[in-house]
Design an enzyme around this catalytic site. Sequence first.
Site, PDB file in Angstrom:
ATOM      1  N   CYS A 194      -6.275  23.993  25.306  1.00 36.64           N
ATOM      2  CA  CYS A 194      -5.608  23.034  26.182  1.00 36.64           C
ATOM      3  C   CYS A 194      -6.620  22.337  27.095  1.00 36.64           C
ATOM      4  O   CYS A 194      -7.406  21.540  26.599  1.00 36.64           O
ATOM      5  CB  CYS A 194      -4.451  23.681  26.931  1.00 36.64           C
ATOM      6  SG  CYS A 194      -3.184  22.460  27.311  1.00 36.64           S
ATOM      7  N   HIS A 206      -1.282  25.753  22.730  1.00 43.69           N
ATOM      8  CA  HIS A 206      -1.585  27.118  23.192  1.00 43.69           C
ATOM      9  C   HIS A 206      -1.314  28.117  22.072  1.00 43.69           C
ATOM     10  O   HIS A 206      -0.197  28.638  21.972  1.00 43.69           O
ATOM     11  CB  HIS A 206      -0.692  27.474  24.388  1.00 43.69           C
ATOM     12  CG  HIS A 206      -1.044  26.769  25.645  1.00 43.69           C
ATOM     13  ND1 HIS A 206      -1.854  27.334  26.618  1.00 43.69           N
ATOM     14  CD2 HIS A 206      -0.704  25.550  26.105  1.00 43.69           C
ATOM     15  CE1 HIS A 206      -1.980  26.479  27.620  1.00 43.69           C
ATOM     16  NE2 HIS A 206      -1.300  25.391  27.337  1.00 43.69           N
ATOM     17  N   GLU A 221      -2.147  31.059  21.801  1.00 38.34           N
ATOM     18  CA  GLU A 221      -1.966  32.427  22.302  1.00 38.34           C
ATOM     19  C   GLU A 221      -0.504  32.830  22.450  1.00 38.34           C
ATOM     20  O   GLU A 221      -0.181  34.011  22.402  1.00 38.34           O
ATOM     21  CB  GLU A 221      -2.711  32.618  23.633  1.00 38.34           C
ATOM     22  CG  GLU A 221      -2.130  31.902  24.855  1.00 38.34           C
ATOM     23  CD  GLU A 221      -2.588  30.462  25.027  1.00 38.34           C
ATOM     24  OE1 GLU A 221      -3.037  29.848  24.034  1.00 38.34           O
ATOM     25  OE2 GLU A 221      -2.481  29.933  26.157  1.00 38.34           O
TER      26      GLU A 221
HETATM   27  N1  GLN Z   1      -4.235  20.015  32.971  1.00 36.66           N
HETATM   28  C1  GLN Z   1      -4.180  19.654  31.595  1.00 36.66           C
HETATM   29  C2  GLN Z   1      -2.949  18.799  31.268  1.00 36.66           C
HETATM   30  O1  GLN Z   1      -2.003  18.784  31.999  1.00 36.66           O
HETATM   31  C3  GLN Z   1      -4.244  20.875  30.697  1.00 36.66           C
HETATM   32  C4  GLN Z   1      -3.062  21.787  30.841  1.00 36.66           C
HETATM   33  C5  GLN Z   1      -3.296  23.144  30.260  1.00 36.66           C
HETATM   34  O2  GLN Z   1      -4.427  23.587  30.076  1.00 36.66           O
HETATM   35  N2  GLN Z   1      -2.225  23.869  30.011  1.00 36.66           N
HETATM   36  O3  GLN Z   1      -2.931  18.149  30.259  1.00 36.66           O
END
Ligand code: GLN
Length: 538
Positions: free
Chosen positions: A385, A511, A513
Amino acid sequence: MASSTKYIFITGGVTSSLGKGIIAASLGKLLQSRGFSVTIQKFDPYLNIDPGTLNPYEHGECYVTDDGAETDLDLGHYERFLNIPTSQSNNITTGRIYNNVITKERKGEFLGKTIQVIPHITDEIKSNFYKLGEEGKYDVVITEIGGCVGDIESLPFIEAVRQARWDLGPNNFLVIHLTLIPYLKAAKELKTKPTQHSVKQLLEAGIQPDILVCRTEHHLPQDVKKKLALFCNVQLNSVIEAMDAETIYDVPLLMKKEKLDERVMTKLKLSSKHNTELENWKDFLGKLKNPTQEVTIGLIGKYVSLPDSYKSIIESFVHAGASIECHVNLKLISSEEIHNDNLKQKLNELDGILVAPGFGERGFEGKIETVKYARENNIPFFGICLGMQVAVIEFARNVLNLKDANSTEMNPETAHPVIALMEEQKRIDQMGGTMRLGSYTCELKRSSKAYSAYGKTKIQERHRHRYEFNNDFLKEIEEAGMIATGKNPETGLVEIVEIKNHPWFVGVQFHPEYKSTVLNPQPLFVKFIQAAIDKKLK
Ligand code: GLN
């Protein structure tokens, strides 16, 4: 309500953090292994509508389900143990209950009535208790009540549990109370008094627990069990010892040894459909405890002082490592402490580097330096992410020479917004529940590392972010050697980037995970660990 479904409620006493979620998940696993279909839900007593707006420092990771619910991290345990997906219905907060009731009130659904905690709030709680059971899919619904008995916030939930006994009838309803038996070193004694008090509190609320599960550092001698049974008004064989375990994954087997599942089945008049010996679970534990190799991986993030903030990532390493008999020595490193003059000292011993998800600017430049180090030194790299976004920004800055390249999250004025907000996101003015959330399809290029991990071209993974790879820069970035190997087939959004000339450099916008379970280790984690092993052996 579905009369054939059995309901088990788990309350907690004496202190928080006793591991109700693990006990719930372990009992669920045991019942599942006996052929029952089980789901677990958590009712949290705080006022936020969901934990999406909570700081991870306060509440640990926010876990995301397929349907895009931002939920308590215990739902992660439920999925990792039971290997079945949960949903929004599995996590309800006081905030959501009140919101539902107030919305109904405004619509006029209670016209003429004074809205009160009892019966309106408790009715709303109960209808949510029964919602999953009413789907008809589950033999058993386990409900974990967050917090401790005696907390002001928990009262309506406890009252709803009391009422549920009468809705459901005696053989369909069971309360398990999880409590702590502290050991006083000086007196060399296990103390039952705090448990007696917390059961008294439950009794005052009209609830007699059926089973006590007692967390303890030492075995409970028979006389202690007898005392607990006598004072807490439960059968002697319903006092279950829960000794501290070496790993949370031992708990189902420990609970089986203590016959928790048998006690539950007797009380609920459930007869076993079959009794598998949890072979694949034991197989996993065997590998987990007898690794044949070891690697050191760094998790670079900003919430490292509370490892619960990265719960699902940490557990993904456990599942994936065990599947290839590798112990992953995971080092949590604060990106705020990484600067370009101490990179070697901080990152030298690592066989693999993971840059974690996150929000906001703090520690961001340390993450950029980390990615640069991994890219230039051929160290296996996994960006999740924000970690993927950092990888794109670093590449744009240092390979394409776009020195001010950035995400508009960090610098809204940048001339090179390689990561930016989608049009839909620009119109959003509320913070809660408005990110790109939940499961989306991603199509993989066959030539990619991602494809060699998943072994198929179409995958589904869960998302939780606002910002995206900006396709205006795609051509330039790909020509320089960073390839978009996974894309959303409907929107064309870039979901995975990889660097061609690097042993293993993969950044994912989703994600992975959240979908790792004991029985289904996440393939990218497996391949990342394998790449770290290969690097170490070189
Ligand atoms: N801050 C970033 C976004 O909003 C990544 C978010 C995250 O890592 N879950 O896109």
